[in-house]
Design an enzyme around this catalytic site. Structure first.
Site, mmCIF file in Angstrom:
data_model
loop_
_atom_site.group_PDB
_atom_site.id
_atom_site.type_symbol
_atom_site.label_atom_id
_atom_site.label_comp_id
_atom_site.label_asym_id
_atom_site.label_seq_id
_atom_site.Cartn_x
_atom_site.Cartn_y
_atom_site.Cartn_z
ATOM 1 C CG HIS A 17 -4.988 19.185 12.032
ATOM 2 N ND1 HIS A 17 -4.060 18.453 12.737
ATOM 3 C CD2 HIS A 17 -4.607 19.093 10.728
ATOM 4 C CE1 HIS A 17 -3.170 17.948 11.905
ATOM 5 N NE2 HIS A 17 -3.476 18.325 10.675
ATOM 6 C CG ASP A 39 -4.156 17.462 16.012
ATOM 7 O OD1 ASP A 39 -5.304 17.689 15.599
ATOM 8 O OD2 ASP A 39 -3.148 17.521 15.277
ATOM 9 C CB SER A 43 -2.384 15.663 8.962
ATOM 10 O OG SER A 43 -1.413 16.674 8.975
#
Length: 404
Positions: free
Chosen positions: A139, A169, A246
Site C-alpha cells: 500500500h 501487502d 508502514s
C-alpha cells in the site's frame, strides 16, 4: 658540621644509588628473557591504574542499551519512500461550463475544476541486498507514478517497483546502488510473546524514528486486525507505529528484522501490526522477478459458529434461516460466479470438515484454503439444516475474482 657536608651526600651514598639502579635494570632484562611475555602483560594489566581505565570503559559499554546496538546495526539500511500518483477527477461542472453563464458573466469569473491532481504519499522500507533491493508494504507504492527512495545518509534514488502482492501487502522496490547497507533478516517463527520489539521508520515525516515495545501476541488474523481483505496472520506489538512507519522493519533485541510494520487500529492506542518476516522471505524473490503470487480463494463470507451463537440466532424471530446448533464455520454469503457457488455451497451452510480434518473457526478454514492449490479439489463436509452433505470445491485465483 660544615655547610658543604649538609648539601652534598657522601660519595658512598651516590655509589649505592647507581648500583641499585643498575641492578634493577639487569633484573628487568633478565625477567623479560626468562619469563613469557603474557605473564608480564598480565602483571601490567592487573595494576590499579590499568584496572581503573578498564573499569571506566566497561561501564560505558554497559550503559549502552541493546536498542542502541540493534538500531546501529539496522538503521543505515532503513529508507524513506516518497511517492506521487496522478488522480484523475470525473466531477462534472455543467454550471461553470455553460456557455450562457460564461457569455453573461465573462470567461474568467468562474474557475475551472482541475481535471487531475497529484497525490503524495510517504512510507518506509529497508534494503535487503547490497545492490539495492528493498522490502516495503504494497500500500506504500501501489499505483505510484514516481517513487523516490532516500537513505539515512541523505542519498536519494529513483525507485523501480518490481512486484506488488496486495493480499499480503508486500512489495519489492529496486534502486541502482552498490555496496549499500543491508538489514539482517531474522526468523519470525522464533518470536515469542513478551520479546522486545523495536520499530524503525519515518512516521509522520519524522525521519529515522525509533520506538520500543514488546510482542503483544502472535498470529493475529487479518479479520481481527480490522483488515479483512488481507491474507495474513500478524505480529501484534505495542511499539508505537504511526502513518509513515508502514513498510519499515520491526526488530528483535539482536537487531534482526522479524516483521514489517504495516497497520494500526485507529480506535486504539498502543496496538500495531507487522507482517511476519518469514512471509516476506517466502515471496520476495518472486516479487523481485515481477511474478504474480497465487492466492487460492473459494468466494464466501463466513463466521465462526458456536452452539451458543446458533441458539441466540435461532431465538430471533427475524432470522432468515435456522442455524444448526453446532461448532463450525457458518456461510454468511456466497459470491456469484465463485468456486463456492459452482460447488453448490449456500448461505446458512455450516462447514465442519475440509479433507477429513475438523474445522471449527473461520481462521482455520482460511488457512486451509490459503495452503491449497488453485484448481486442486477440496472435500467439504457441510451441514445444511438436518442434512450432511459432501461438496467438492476447486479454489480459484483471488486476484481474478469478480469485484462486487
Amino acid at each position: 658540621m660544615s655547610v658543604s657536608k649538609q648539601r652534598f651526600p657522601p660519595l658512598r651514598q651516590i655509589a649505592n644509588y647507581v648500583f641499585t639502579a643498575l641492578l634493577s635494570i639487569a633484573l628487568t632484562l633478565l625477567a623479560v628473557r626468562v619469563f613469557p611475555t603474557p605473564l608480564i602483560a598480565n602483571y601490567l594489566v592487573n595494576t590499579p591504574e590499568v584496572q581503573a581505565v578498564a573499569s571506566e570503559v566497561q561501564s560505558d559499554d554497559n550503559n549502552r542499551s541493546f536498542v542502541t546496538t540493534a538500531v546501529n546495526r539496522v538503521g543505515p539500511a532503513v529508507v524513506r519512500i516518497d511517492t506521487e500518483r496522478t488522480i484523475a477527477t470525473n466531477y462534472p461542472d455543467p454550471f461553470f461550463d455553460d456557455p450562457f453563464f460564461r457569455r453573461f458573466f465573462g470567461e474568467d469569473i468562474f474557475p475551472r475544476l482541475p481535471q487531475e491532481y497529484h497525490l503524495r504519499g510517504q512510507g518506509s522500507g529497508f534494503i535487503i541486498d547490497r545492490n539495492g533491493m528493498i522490502l516495503t508494504n504494497a500500500h506504500v507504492v501501489s499505483g505510484a507514478d514516481t517513487v523516490k527512495v532516500t537513505l539515512k545518509d541523505g542519498r536519494s534514488f529513483r525507485g523501480d517497483v518490481r512486484g506488488i502482492d496486495e493480499p499480503s501487502d508486500l512489495a519489492v522496490v529496486k534502486i541502482d546502488g552498490q555496496n549499500l547497507p543491508t538489514a539482517p533478516l531474522g526468523n519470525s517463527q522464533s518470536v515469542q510473546v513478551g520479546d522486545w520489539a523495536i520499530a524503525v521508520g519515518n512516521p509522520l515525516g519524522l525521519d529515522n524514528t525509533v520506538t520500543l515495545g514488546i510482542i503483544s501476541t502472535l498470529n493475529r488474523s487479518s479479520a481481527q486486525a480490522g483488515i479483512p481483505d488481507k491474507r495474513l496472520d500478524f505480529i501484534q506489538t505495542d511499539a508505537a507505529i504511526n502513518p509513515g512507519n508502514s513498510g519499515g522493519p520491526l526488530l528483535n533485541a539482536r537487531g534482526e528484522v522479524i516483521g514489517i510494520n504495516t497497520a494500526i487500529r485507529a480506535e486504539a492506542q498502543g496496538i500495531g501490526f507487522a507482517i511476519p518476516i518469514d512471509k516476506a522471505k517466502a515471496i520476495k524473490d518472486a516479487l523481485a522477478r515481477g511474478e504474480k503470487i497465487p492466492h487460492p480463494y473459494i468466494g464466501i463470507r463466513m463466521l465462526t459458529l458456536t452452539p451458543e451463537l446458533a441458539k441466540q440466532s435461532n431465538r430471533d424471530p427475524n432470522t432468515p434461516f435456522t442455524v444448526p446448533e453446532i461448532r463450525g464455520v457458518l456461510v454468511v454469503q456466497v459470491m456469484p460466479s465463485s468456486p463456492a457457488a459452482a460447488a453448490g455451497l449456500r448461505r446458512g451452510d455450516v462447514i465442519v470438515e475440509i479433507d477429513g480434518k475438523p474445522v471449527t473457526t473461520a481462521e482455520q478454514l482460511q488457512v486451509a484454503v490459503e495452503n491449497s492449490r488453485i484448481g486442486q479439489p477440496l472435500r467439504f463436509q457441510v451441514q445444511r439444516g438436518e442434512q450432511i452433505l459432501s461438496l467438492t470445491v476447486r479454489p480459484g485465483e483471488l486476484q481474478d475474482a469478480p469485484r462486487l
